[in-house]
Scaffold this motif. Sequence first.
Motif, PDB file in Angstrom:
ATOM      1  N   SER A 251       3.220   5.687  -3.171  1.00  0.00           N
ATOM      2  CA  SER A 251       4.301   6.445  -3.404  1.00  0.00           C
ATOM      3  C   SER A 251       4.823   6.122  -4.704  1.00  0.00           C
ATOM      4  O   SER A 251       5.562   6.932  -5.474  1.00  0.00           O
ATOM      5  CB  SER A 251       5.418   6.566  -2.355  1.00  0.00           C
ATOM      6  OG  SER A 251       5.811   5.294  -2.328  1.00  0.00           O
ATOM      7  N   GLY A 252       4.559   4.911  -5.273  1.00  0.00           N
ATOM      8  CA  GLY A 252       5.541   4.387  -6.435  1.00  0.00           C
ATOM      9  C   GLY A 252       6.973   4.070  -5.989  1.00  0.00           C
ATOM     10  O   GLY A 252       7.710   3.916  -6.946  1.00  0.00           O
ATOM     11  N   VAL A 253       7.291   4.249  -4.831  1.00  0.00           N
ATOM     12  CA  VAL A 253       8.860   3.930  -4.502  1.00  0.00           C
ATOM     13  C   VAL A 253       8.961   2.623  -3.975  1.00  0.00           C
ATOM     14  O   VAL A 253       8.014   2.224  -2.879  1.00  0.00           O
ATOM     15  CB  VAL A 253       9.222   4.899  -3.494  1.00  0.00           C
ATOM     16  CG1 VAL A 253      10.445   4.848  -2.860  1.00  0.00           C
ATOM     17  CG2 VAL A 253       8.994   6.188  -3.934  1.00  0.00           C
ATOM     18  N   ASP A 254       9.800   1.815  -4.782  1.00  0.00           N
ATOM     19  CA  ASP A 254      10.056   0.434  -4.418  1.00  0.00           C
ATOM     20  C   ASP A 254      11.105   0.441  -3.173  1.00  0.00           C
ATOM     21  O   ASP A 254      11.810   1.238  -3.307  1.00  0.00           O
ATOM     22  CB  ASP A 254      10.605  -0.211  -5.541  1.00  0.00           C
ATOM     23  CG  ASP A 254      10.628  -1.747  -5.281  1.00  0.00           C
ATOM     24  OD1 ASP A 254      11.050  -2.259  -4.343  1.00  0.00           O
ATOM     25  OD2 ASP A 254      10.073  -2.395  -6.151  1.00  0.00           O
ATOM     26  N   PRO A 255      10.810  -0.517  -2.303  1.00  0.00           N
ATOM     27  CA  PRO A 255      11.614  -0.378  -0.921  1.00  0.00           C
ATOM     28  C   PRO A 255      12.959  -0.955  -1.618  1.00  0.00           C
ATOM     29  O   PRO A 255      14.115  -0.871  -0.683  1.00  0.00           O
ATOM     30  CB  PRO A 255      11.275  -1.285  -0.220  1.00  0.00           C
ATOM     31  CG  PRO A 255      10.007  -2.349  -0.750  1.00  0.00           C
ATOM     32  CD  PRO A 255       9.774  -1.159  -2.128  1.00  0.00           C
ATOM     33  N   VAL A 256      13.258  -1.564  -2.829  1.00  0.00           N
ATOM     34  CA  VAL A 256      14.364  -2.169  -3.104  1.00  0.00           C
ATOM     35  C   VAL A 256      14.994  -1.013  -4.129  1.00  0.00           C
ATOM     36  O   VAL A 256      14.048  -0.605  -5.175  1.00  0.00           O
ATOM     37  CB  VAL A 256      14.471  -3.459  -3.909  1.00  0.00           C
ATOM     38  CG1 VAL A 256      15.803  -3.865  -4.331  1.00  0.00           C
ATOM     39  CG2 VAL A 256      14.188  -4.379  -2.607  1.00  0.00           C
ATOM     40  N   THR A 257      16.122  -0.610  -4.213  1.00  0.00           N
ATOM     41  CA  THR A 257      16.507   0.330  -4.890  1.00  0.00           C
ATOM     42  C   THR A 257      16.583   0.312  -6.513  1.00  0.00           C
ATOM     43  O   THR A 257      16.552  -0.809  -6.785  1.00  0.00           O
ATOM     44  CB  THR A 257      18.160   0.783  -4.587  1.00  0.00           C
ATOM     45  OG1 THR A 257      18.857  -0.256  -4.945  1.00  0.00           O
ATOM     46  CG2 THR A 257      18.527   1.177  -3.277  1.00  0.00           C
ATOM     47  N   GLU A 258      16.219   1.383  -7.394  1.00  0.00           N
ATOM     48  CA  GLU A 258      15.916   1.228  -8.502  1.00  0.00           C
ATOM     49  C   GLU A 258      17.059   0.751  -9.299  1.00  0.00           C
ATOM     50  O   GLU A 258      16.539   0.174 -10.423  1.00  0.00           O
ATOM     51  CB  GLU A 258      15.783   2.696  -9.322  1.00  0.00           C
ATOM     52  CG  GLU A 258      14.574   3.209  -8.951  1.00  0.00           C
ATOM     53  CD  GLU A 258      13.101   2.441  -9.417  1.00  0.00           C
ATOM     54  OE1 GLU A 258      13.465   2.206 -10.778  1.00  0.00           O
ATOM     55  OE2 GLU A 258      12.458   2.351  -8.677  1.00  0.00           O
TER      56      GLU A 258
ATOM     57  N   HIS B  63       7.412  -0.010 -12.296  1.00  0.00           N
ATOM     58  CA  HIS B  63       8.275   1.155 -11.443  1.00  0.00           C
ATOM     59  C   HIS B  63       8.096   2.456 -12.388  1.00  0.00           C
ATOM     60  O   HIS B  63       8.688   3.249 -12.398  1.00  0.00           O
ATOM     61  CB  HIS B  63       9.648   0.851 -11.587  1.00  0.00           C
ATOM     62  CG  HIS B  63       9.956  -0.342 -10.750  1.00  0.00           C
ATOM     63  ND1 HIS B  63       9.983  -0.349  -9.579  1.00  0.00           N
ATOM     64  CD2 HIS B  63      10.281  -1.383 -10.936  1.00  0.00           C
ATOM     65  CE1 HIS B  63      10.270  -1.442  -8.754  1.00  0.00           C
ATOM     66  NE2 HIS B  63      10.683  -2.440  -9.898  1.00  0.00           N
ATOM     67  N   ALA B  64       7.028   2.530 -13.269  1.00  0.00           N
ATOM     68  CA  ALA B  64       6.541   3.883 -14.234  1.00  0.00           C
ATOM     69  C   ALA B  64       5.756   4.480 -13.478  1.00  0.00           C
ATOM     70  O   ALA B  64       4.234   4.563 -13.828  1.00  0.00           O
ATOM     71  CB  ALA B  64       6.215   3.261 -15.543  1.00  0.00           C
ATOM     72  N   GLY B  65       6.007   5.222 -12.591  1.00  0.00           N
ATOM     73  CA  GLY B  65       5.120   6.325 -11.972  1.00  0.00           C
ATOM     74  C   GLY B  65       3.713   5.708 -11.696  1.00  0.00           C
ATOM     75  O   GLY B  65       3.390   4.928 -10.681  1.00  0.00           O
ATOM     76  N   ALA B  66       2.345   6.296 -12.082  1.00  0.00           N
ATOM     77  CA  ALA B  66       1.084   5.939 -11.916  1.00  0.00           C
ATOM     78  C   ALA B  66       0.803   4.547 -12.019  1.00  0.00           C
ATOM     79  O   ALA B  66       0.262   3.951 -11.125  1.00  0.00           O
ATOM     80  CB  ALA B  66       0.229   6.968 -12.539  1.00  0.00           C
TER      81      ALA B  66
ATOM     82  N   ALA C 205       0.725  -1.821  -7.734  1.00  0.00           N
ATOM     83  CA  ALA C 205       0.774  -2.228  -6.395  1.00  0.00           C
ATOM     84  C   ALA C 205      -0.427  -2.235  -5.865  1.00  0.00           C
ATOM     85  O   ALA C 205      -0.779  -3.261  -4.846  1.00  0.00           O
ATOM     86  CB  ALA C 205       1.719  -1.132  -5.735  1.00  0.00           C
ATOM     87  N   GLY C 206      -1.548  -1.199  -6.038  1.00  0.00           N
ATOM     88  CA  GLY C 206      -2.593  -1.775  -5.254  1.00  0.00           C
ATOM     89  C   GLY C 206      -3.298  -2.715  -5.825  1.00  0.00           C
ATOM     90  O   GLY C 206      -4.008  -3.613  -4.884  1.00  0.00           O
TER      91      GLY C 206
ATOM     92  N   ARG D 209       0.928  -1.227   0.131  1.00  0.00           N
ATOM     93  CA  ARG D 209       0.051  -0.048  -0.052  1.00  0.00           C
ATOM     94  C   ARG D 209       0.893   1.294  -0.017  1.00  0.00           C
ATOM     95  O   ARG D 209       0.518   2.316  -0.703  1.00  0.00           O
ATOM     96  CB  ARG D 209      -0.955   0.020   1.189  1.00  0.00           C
ATOM     97  CG  ARG D 209      -2.085  -0.943   0.975  1.00  0.00           C
ATOM     98  CD  ARG D 209      -2.951  -1.561   2.367  1.00  0.00           C
ATOM     99  NE  ARG D 209      -3.868  -2.491   1.896  1.00  0.00           N
ATOM    100  CZ  ARG D 209      -4.272  -3.069   2.809  1.00  0.00           C
ATOM    101  NH1 ARG D 209      -3.952  -3.090   4.094  1.00  0.00           N
ATOM    102  NH2 ARG D 209      -5.289  -4.184   2.462  1.00  0.00           N
ATOM    103  N   ALA D 210       1.859   1.135   0.652  1.00  0.00           N
ATOM    104  CA  ALA D 210       3.086   2.356   0.570  1.00  0.00           C
ATOM    105  C   ALA D 210       3.457   2.540  -0.696  1.00  0.00           C
ATOM    106  O   ALA D 210       3.452   3.588  -1.328  1.00  0.00           O
ATOM    107  CB  ALA D 210       4.354   2.241   1.658  1.00  0.00           C
ATOM    108  N   LEU D 211       3.854   1.256  -1.402  1.00  0.00           N
ATOM    109  CA  LEU D 211       4.193   1.546  -2.975  1.00  0.00           C
ATOM    110  C   LEU D 211       2.866   2.072  -3.699  1.00  0.00           C
ATOM    111  O   LEU D 211       3.184   2.989  -4.705  1.00  0.00           O
ATOM    112  CB  LEU D 211       4.391   0.334  -3.491  1.00  0.00           C
ATOM    113  CG  LEU D 211       4.890  -0.144  -4.817  1.00  0.00           C
ATOM    114  CD1 LEU D 211       5.899   1.340  -5.404  1.00  0.00           C
ATOM    115  CD2 LEU D 211       5.154  -1.145  -5.020  1.00  0.00           C
ATOM    116  N   ALA D 212       1.906   1.525  -3.392  1.00  0.00           N
ATOM    117  CA  ALA D 212       0.729   2.016  -4.164  1.00  0.00           C
ATOM    118  C   ALA D 212       0.540   3.856  -4.206  1.00  0.00           C
ATOM    119  O   ALA D 212       0.121   4.487  -4.995  1.00  0.00           O
ATOM    120  CB  ALA D 212      -0.627   1.301  -3.694  1.00  0.00           C
TER     121      ALA D 212
END
Length: 201
Positions: free
Chosen positions: A114-121, A132-135, A141-142, A109-112
Amino acid sequence: MPTTSRSSPTPPMPATDEDPTDASLIAASRTDPERFAVLFRRHAQEIMRYVTRRLGRDAAEDIVAETFLVAFDRRPRYDVSRPDARPWLYGIATNLIRRHRRAELRALRALARSGVDPVTEPFTDTVEDRVHAGARSRVLAGAIAGLPAAQREVLLLVTWAGLTYDEVAEALAVPAGTVRSRMNRIRRKLRDALAKEDHDG
């Protein structure tokens, strides 16, 4: 973790006398337990990435450590006809992750949001670029958070752990046909979620 341009685990190299198979390491560790440390060095990092994505960094270290403790205890029962131990290890990790469902849903839900993955890009690859493409990342993720747990496990073992359908079946102790049917249902749900976003956007 070392920087690399891909997040998919690198398949094990063909075994040589200097590079034994996982199965031979496990077999040897039954009489020489220190040999099991090689298995840890070989696979712990990729399993750490996988668990971090599912639960976040705080829980991941404990889960990975426990995964290998469980594997060590179960090594007398390992089927040494299976040279690659990754499905076995991911199966153990998945069972441990099941105790942390709420943490996994929070991470998704955090990824949904923010779009930020907890593992680096730097670990992204072409398959996951869509995630990993924005919206679209947030929409997917949602949608993943809304999947039944059994479907979510299949999807993440395929896309984040890089296991084949047969390896996922081995990890989860289900028929390969079950994995395929779950993936078909997952694809439909994710396509529907993206189509709805495209229409509403």
